[in-house]
Design an enzyme around this catalytic site. Structure first.
Site, short mmCIF file in Angstrom:
data_model
loop_
_atom_site.label_atom_id
_atom_site.label_comp_id
_atom_site.label_asym_id
_atom_site.label_seq_id
_atom_site.Cartn_x
_atom_site.Cartn_y
_atom_site.Cartn_z
N ASP A 106 -4.67 -13.20 -10.19
CA ASP A 106 -5.59 -12.20 -9.43
C ASP A 106 -5.65 -12.65 -7.88
OD1 ASP A 106 -7.22 -10.10 -8.97
OD2 ASP A 106 -9.16 -11.23 -9.64
N GLU A 150 -0.91 -5.34 -2.13
CA GLU A 150 -2.17 -4.75 -1.51
C GLU A 150 -1.80 -4.27 -0.38
OE1 GLU A 150 -6.01 -6.42 -2.78
OE2 GLU A 150 -6.88 -5.55 -0.99
N HIS A 177 -15.73 -5.91 -3.72
CA HIS A 177 -15.84 -6.85 -4.67
C HIS A 177 -17.33 -7.39 -5.02
CE1 HIS A 177 -11.45 -7.54 -4.15
NE2 HIS A 177 -11.61 -7.49 -5.30
N HIS A 212 -9.41 -2.51 -7.44
CA HIS A 212 -9.96 -3.75 -7.36
C HIS A 212 -11.49 -3.40 -7.09
CE1 HIS A 212 -6.96 -7.05 -7.02
NE2 HIS A 212 -6.32 -5.91 -7.10
N ALA A 251 -14.08 -2.93 -9.06
CA ALA A 251 -14.44 -1.88 -10.01
C ALA A 251 -15.52 -1.73 -11.11
CB ALA A 251 -13.08 -0.99 -10.59
N SER A 252 -16.19 -2.96 -10.85
CA SER A 252 -17.28 -2.96 -11.76
C SER A 252 -18.34 -1.98 -11.35
CB SER A 252 -18.03 -4.46 -11.53
OG SER A 252 -17.28 -5.36 -12.45
N ILE A 264 -11.99 -5.51 -13.36
CA ILE A 264 -13.40 -5.83 -13.86
C ILE A 264 -13.82 -7.31 -14.06
CG2 ILE A 264 -15.30 -5.30 -15.58
CD1 ILE A 264 -13.59 -2.78 -16.22
#
Ligand code: G3H
Ligand code: 13P
Ligand code: ZN
Length: 325
Positions: free
Chosen positions: A95, A147, A191, A227, A229-230, A271
């Site tokens: 990551d 990205e 994030h 990214h 994405a919580s 997540i």
């Protein structure tokens, strides 16, 4: 340090996972792990919901566990899955890799997929760095995520105060010049557990699905990654606050928007924060209610059980990856 090719560890790259996710209108979950309990919970939750899974390890998580330990932990997780009589596709993914050296080191130690995050560099430099990683990775059948655009929040020790949305006009050239297998985009996610500065009662700004749609039109059938994405699940934030924590302003991405993203070209949803919150909530509650508890198997075991529950819930109700293994 021992070197492995990911196939020796029983892993797969993300190519076939993403092809199926695109065709099936769901997203493959990418859960971050930093220790044994998180790793076990992710694997067990995905086995129980029959979901493919991407085990996501940041550079700092790899340092935390020690780089020599990671492939052995993951091989152990694969063997645990086999011992449980299950088979689900498992990828091990770097990551937010920031250098060619880190990407090479991960690939040589058994990672099946790497992200090279050149999004903080100027466009041409991002292309140059990403292309180098792709050349090294593809020779070893390892897949690469690039990205474009910058998310607000902390990206593996790199912190951005403002987000810069992905410019759809750049995506075709980036994908063509770099040869990446998937592309992380910035469309309004962020994030961490404090994604938006909103006052009580206000709703956070909606995700920019118009940007995603334009990218889908320009790159038909190409896997997109989300990214930050919580959901910053309110039940965990409440528990944390109830048992001595202070996370009043924590807010995330609504499940409804994540479901919509999972149906689209978004094939991978990242997540990390929600897993951290689930474990922290349980640990705070246990220590508050059982001040004499000092057996790590009791408190870490309960935290692991909660994370299993969370993983199953996400796979079944949000990403819709359950039953797709
Ligand atoms: O996007 C960043 C991930 O949540 C990883 O965070 O570098 O603290 O492991 P970390
Ligand atoms: P969250 O902080 O929203 O969980 O995002 C994690 C992530 O994007 C890891 O790369
Ligand atoms: Zn990220």
């Amino acid at each position: 340090m021992a070197q492995f090719h990911y196939k020796e560890l029983g892993l797969v790259n993300t190519r076939e996972m993403f092809r199926k996710a695109m065709a099936g209108g769901y997203a493959v979950p990418a859960y971050n792990f930093n220790n044994l309990e998180q790793l076990e919970a992710i694997i067990i939750g995905c086995i129980q919901s029959k979901s493919p899974v991407i085990l996501q390890c940041s550079g700092s998580a790899r340092k935390y566990m020690h780089e020599a330990m990671v492939p052995h932990l993951v091989k152990g997780a694969v063997e645990m899955m086999e011992a449980l009589g299950a088979i689900i596709p498992i990828a091990l993914h770097l990551d937010h890799g920031d250098t060619l050296e880190l990407a090479k080191s991960c690939i040589n130690s058994g990672f099946s997929s790497v992200m090279i995050d050149g999004s903080h560099h100027p466009f041409e430099e991002n292309i140059r760095l990403t292309r180098q990683v792709v050349d090294f990775a593809h020779e070893r059948d390892v897949t690469v995520e690039g990205e474009l655009g910058v998310l607000a929040g902390v990206e593996d020790e790199v912190s951005a105060t403002a987000s810069h949305y992905t410019k759809p006009s750049e995506v075709e050239e980036f994908v063509k010049q770099t040869g990446v297998d998937s592309l992380a985009i910035s469309m309004g996610t962020s994030h961490g557990a404090f994604k938006f500065k909103v006052k009580a009662g206000e709703t956070p700004p909606p995700l920019r699905f118009d940007i995603l749609e334009e990218i889908e039109n320009r790159l038909p059938g190409f896997p997109i990654v989300l990214h930050g994405a919580s959901s910053v699940m309110p039940e965990y934030v409440d528990l944390i606050n109830r048992f001595g924590g202070r996370m009043e302003e924590a807010v995330g991405i609504s499940e409804e928007q994540l479901r919509r993203a999972a149906r689209s070209a978004v094939c991978k949803i990242n997540i990390d924060s929600d897993g951290r919150l689930a474990m922290t909530a349980v640990l705070r509650k246990i220590f508050a209610e059982n001040p004499g508890e000092f057996d790590p198997r009791k408190y870490l075991g309960s935290a692991r059980d909660e994370l299993i529950k969370m993983v199953k819930y996400k796979n079944e109700q949000v990403l819709m990856s359950a039953g797709k293994a």
